[in-house]
Design an enzyme around this catalytic site. Structure first.
Site, PDB file in Angstrom:
ATOM      1  N   ASP A 273       0.832  -1.208   0.000  1.00  0.00           N
ATOM      2  CA  ASP A 273       0.000   0.000   0.000  1.00  0.00           C
ATOM      3  C   ASP A 273       0.867   1.260   0.000  1.00  0.00           C
ATOM      4  OD1 ASP A 273      -2.331   1.439   0.034  1.00  0.00           O
ATOM      5  OD2 ASP A 273      -2.812   1.035   2.132  1.00  0.00           O
TER       6      ASP A 273
ATOM      7  N   ASN B 247     -10.362  -3.277  -6.884  1.00  0.00           N
ATOM      8  CA  ASN B 247      -9.558  -2.263  -7.593  1.00  0.00           C
ATOM      9  C   ASN B 247     -10.122  -1.876  -8.966  1.00  0.00           C
ATOM     10  OD1 ASN B 247      -6.306  -3.329  -6.276  1.00  0.00           O
ATOM     11  ND2 ASN B 247      -7.745  -1.795  -5.498  1.00  0.00           N
TER      12      ASN B 247
END
Ligand code: V07
Length: 255
Positions: free
Chosen positions: A30, A78
């Site tokens: 991340d 996503n």
């Protein structure tokens, strides 16, 4: 035993216990977008640098004798991102193949991909299949990408397959155990290292975000503020050091 508690330890200061290395390390990579924003660059630039970090960390994990490195490359959620970003992300397996696969072969690293691969764009599918095919005879570390992966979806699919096999009489409902579930999940081919001992998430968020769910039942969780493009060999060693400290304390109490 002396523990160095300074914040930014250099490689020589991080003393890992070779007898307490985790076999399987999983990482939620991340902070690529935040890394780019800090530099007034487009998010795509963060993903590009993030891919170079994949290579650095793969080589470091391999040198440390880790057996399986699982990286969360793209989640089933996503797809909600802007189309240009999704398209760029879908081009990365191809770039990765061209830039890094020859060196992975040299280092005996085997690529594995878990996720809903059928739903990927054709060129992405081709790149993924080539990476797997070209490294299939390698016997060293498994570099396992979670790509179009979601933990709950994985469990749903496994349950559907178990139910279908039970209906066909291939398995008896009374014989379903945690071992059965292990065999139907996407980590089945990582046996005996199905479950990570250590899960790392970068960039300060402290959530699982539908990554491995069943498999992290007993994992040590390490959260670091470092953004993924800034993650390094030393940052990996630091996370493993952290894991070993916890493990040692637990050992001490048990004795
Ligand atoms: C992606 C780079 C790392 C930072 C996090 C997101 C962006 C490597 C791959 C990959 C996947 C499968 C494969 C070979 C390489 C990848 C995506 C994004 C979608 F067989 N990095 N990386 N795939 N990022």
């Amino acid at each position: 035993m002396v523990f160095n508690l300074k914040k930014n330890k250099t490689s020589e200061e991080i003393q890992l216990d070779p007898d307490k290395m985790p076999n399987h390390v999983a990482i939620i990579m991340d902070g690529n977008g935040r890394w780019a924003k800090k530099r007034h660059l487009p998010r795509i630039a963060g993903h590009k640098t993030g891919m170079d970090t994949v290579k650095t960390v793969t080589m470091a994990a391999n040198d440390l004798g880790i057996k399986v490195l699982t990286l969360y490359a793209f989640s089933t959620e996503n797809w909600k991102r802007p189309e240009t970003e999704v398209n760029y992300l879908m081009s990365l397996p191809g770039t990765f193949f061209d830039k890094f696969v020859p060196e992975l072969i040299e280092k005996n690293v085997k690529v594995n991909v878990m996720g809903y691969i059928d739903q990927l764009p054709n060129e992405t599918k081709i790149a993924v299949r080539k990476a797997i095919e070209d490294t299939k005879n390698n016997t060293g570390m498994i570099l396992n990408f979670a790509l179009n992966y979601g933990g709950r979806a994985e469990i749903v699919t496994a349950m559907q397959e178990i139910a279908a096999d039970a209906t066909k009489g291939k398995i008896d409902v009374a014989d379903i155990t945690d071992k059965t579930i292990d065999q139907y999940l996407m980590t089945a081919n990582l046996a005996p290292y199905n479950d990570p001992e250590l899960l790392i998430r970068t960039s300060g968020e402290e959530r699982i975000s539908n990554f491995l769910l069943w498999q992290i039942a007993y994992s040590e969780l390490v959260f670091t503020d470092t953004l993924w493009p800034d993650f390094s060999e030393d940052a990996l060693k630091d996370a493993i050091f952290n894991y070993q400290k916890r493990d040692r304390r637990f050992g001490g109490i048990k004795e």
